[in-house]
Design a protein around this motif. Structure first.
Motif, PDB file in Angstrom:
ATOM      1  N   PHE A  65       0.809  -1.215   0.000  1.00 27.91           N
ATOM      2  CA  PHE A  65       0.000   0.000   0.000  1.00 27.91           C
ATOM      3  C   PHE A  65       0.849   1.275   0.000  1.00 27.91           C
ATOM      4  O   PHE A  65       0.323   2.376  -0.015  1.00 27.91           O
ATOM      5  N   PHE A  66       2.173   1.135   0.041  1.00 25.83           N
ATOM      6  CA  PHE A  66       3.078   2.276   0.167  1.00 25.83           C
ATOM      7  C   PHE A  66       3.664   2.718  -1.168  1.00 25.83           C
ATOM      8  O   PHE A  66       3.960   1.895  -2.029  1.00 25.83           O
ATOM      9  N   THR A  67       3.869   4.018  -1.290  1.00 27.91           N
ATOM     10  CA  THR A  67       4.628   4.599  -2.386  1.00 27.91           C
ATOM     11  C   THR A  67       5.719   5.466  -1.763  1.00 27.91           C
ATOM     12  O   THR A  67       5.440   6.331  -0.930  1.00 27.91           O
ATOM     13  N   PHE A  68       6.957   5.217  -2.151  1.00 28.96           N
ATOM     14  CA  PHE A  68       8.087   6.019  -1.669  1.00 28.96           C
ATOM     15  C   PHE A  68       8.073   7.349  -2.417  1.00 28.96           C
ATOM     16  O   PHE A  68       7.980   7.387  -3.645  1.00 28.96           O
ATOM     17  N   MET A  69       8.155   8.465  -1.683  1.00 29.60           N
ATOM     18  CA  MET A  69       8.092   9.797  -2.295  1.00 29.60           C
ATOM     19  C   MET A  69       9.428  10.529  -2.270  1.00 29.60           C
ATOM     20  O   MET A  69       9.498  11.686  -2.660  1.00 29.60           O
ATOM     21  N   GLN A  85      12.639   9.646   5.313  1.00 31.37           N
ATOM     22  CA  GLN A  85      12.116   8.972   4.138  1.00 31.37           C
ATOM     23  C   GLN A  85      10.626   9.280   4.103  1.00 31.37           C
ATOM     24  O   GLN A  85       9.933   9.133   5.119  1.00 31.37           O
ATOM     25  N   LEU A  86      10.137   9.719   2.957  1.00 29.53           N
ATOM     26  CA  LEU A  86       8.747  10.142   2.815  1.00 29.53           C
ATOM     27  C   LEU A  86       7.928   9.061   2.118  1.00 29.53           C
ATOM     28  O   LEU A  86       8.349   8.532   1.085  1.00 29.53           O
ATOM     29  N   PHE A  87       6.748   8.767   2.682  1.00 27.47           N
ATOM     30  CA  PHE A  87       5.873   7.747   2.122  1.00 27.47           C
ATOM     31  C   PHE A  87       4.440   8.245   2.000  1.00 27.47           C
ATOM     32  O   PHE A  87       3.983   9.062   2.795  1.00 27.47           O
ATOM     33  N   PHE A  88       3.761   7.695   1.013  1.00 24.34           N
ATOM     34  CA  PHE A  88       2.318   7.821   0.839  1.00 24.34           C
ATOM     35  C   PHE A  88       1.788   6.414   1.060  1.00 24.34           C
ATOM     36  O   PHE A  88       2.365   5.442   0.565  1.00 24.34           O
ATOM     37  N   CYS A  89       0.694   6.277   1.806  1.00 26.55           N
ATOM     38  CA  CYS A  89       0.129   4.952   2.056  1.00 26.55           C
ATOM     39  C   CYS A  89      -1.383   5.019   1.986  1.00 26.55           C
ATOM     40  O   CYS A  89      -2.000   5.892   2.618  1.00 26.55           O
ATOM     41  N   ARG A  90      -1.971   4.121   1.212  1.00 26.78           N
ATOM     42  CA  ARG A  90      -3.431   4.015   1.151  1.00 26.78           C
ATOM     43  C   ARG A  90      -3.909   3.166   2.320  1.00 26.78           C
ATOM     44  O   ARG A  90      -3.442   2.055   2.522  1.00 26.78           O
ATOM     45  N   ALA A  91      -4.840   3.717   3.100  1.00 30.36           N
ATOM     46  CA  ALA A  91      -5.403   2.978   4.224  1.00 30.36           C
ATOM     47  C   ALA A  91      -6.367   1.922   3.692  1.00 30.36           C
ATOM     48  O   ALA A  91      -7.017   2.117   2.673  1.00 30.36           O
ATOM     49  N   ASN A  92      -6.441   0.828   4.406  1.00 26.74           N
ATOM     50  CA  ASN A  92      -7.403  -0.213   4.091  1.00 26.74           C
ATOM     51  C   ASN A  92      -8.792   0.358   4.370  1.00 26.74           C
ATOM     52  O   ASN A  92      -9.093   0.751   5.494  1.00 26.74           O
ATOM     53  N   ASP A  93      -9.641   0.423   3.341  1.00 24.56           N
ATOM     54  CA  ASP A  93     -10.970   1.012   3.501  1.00 24.56           C
ATOM     55  C   ASP A  93     -11.806   0.339   4.582  1.00 24.56           C
ATOM     56  O   ASP A  93     -12.691   0.947   5.156  1.00 24.56           O
ATOM     57  N   LYS A  94     -11.524  -0.916   4.871  1.00 19.23           N
ATOM     58  CA  LYS A  94     -12.289  -1.646   5.876  1.00 19.23           C
ATOM     59  C   LYS A  94     -11.789  -1.344   7.285  1.00 19.23           C
ATOM     60  O   LYS A  94     -12.402  -1.758   8.257  1.00 19.23           O
TER      61      LYS A  94
END
Length: 135
Positions: A65-69, A85-94
């Motif tokens: 779920f992570f993208t390194f920025m 280190q910078l990250f973007f992470c999509r949370a689990n919708d559930k």
């Protein structure tokens, strides 16, 4: 100068489409920020981000779920700098039910267009610009 290795993670919920911010409030500080924390010995940046998300919110996220920025170097004062280190992470919708740690005074899911208005530190605002390109 001491350089501390750290992560900063922009956790993004897709239902609703908002970023999670955590509130730091104590006698010295009062501000909102994304998930942040130190990288411990032997950890990768993603491992540290997964651990920090769990410690600070009780949310479980997976490495995919992570993208390194990129990275960001922040000089705090003459004796300390942070190498993030910078990250973007999509949370689990559930699983977007947050239980914050004692380290924080509160949390909120904020609209991406409003997120910058909640931030105090220029380095957080800079990394937010990168995160906005990923939603």
């Amino acid at each position: 100068m001491r350089v501390r290795k750290s992560i900063e993670c922009w956790l993004y919920g897709t239902k609703p489409k908002k970023f999670l911010l955590l509130h730091i409030q104590n006698p010295k500080y009062n501000f909102w920020q994304p998930i942040t924390g130190g990288i411990e010995a032997g950890e990768t940046g993603i491992q540290a981000a997964i651990r920090e998300i769990k410690e600070e919110t009780m949310l479980n996220v997976q490495p995919e779920f992570f993208t390194f920025m990129g990275t960001q170097y922040v000089s705090i004062d003459e004796s300390l700098a942070i190498d993030k280190q910078l990250f973007f992470c999509r949370a689990n919708d559930k699983d977007t039910s947050v239980q914050i740690s004692d380290e924080h005074a509160g949390y909120k899911w904020v609209n991406p267009k409003e997120a910058a208005g909640w931030l105090t530190w220029p380095n957080n605002k800079e990394s937010l610009v990168k995160a906005l390109t990923l939603i």
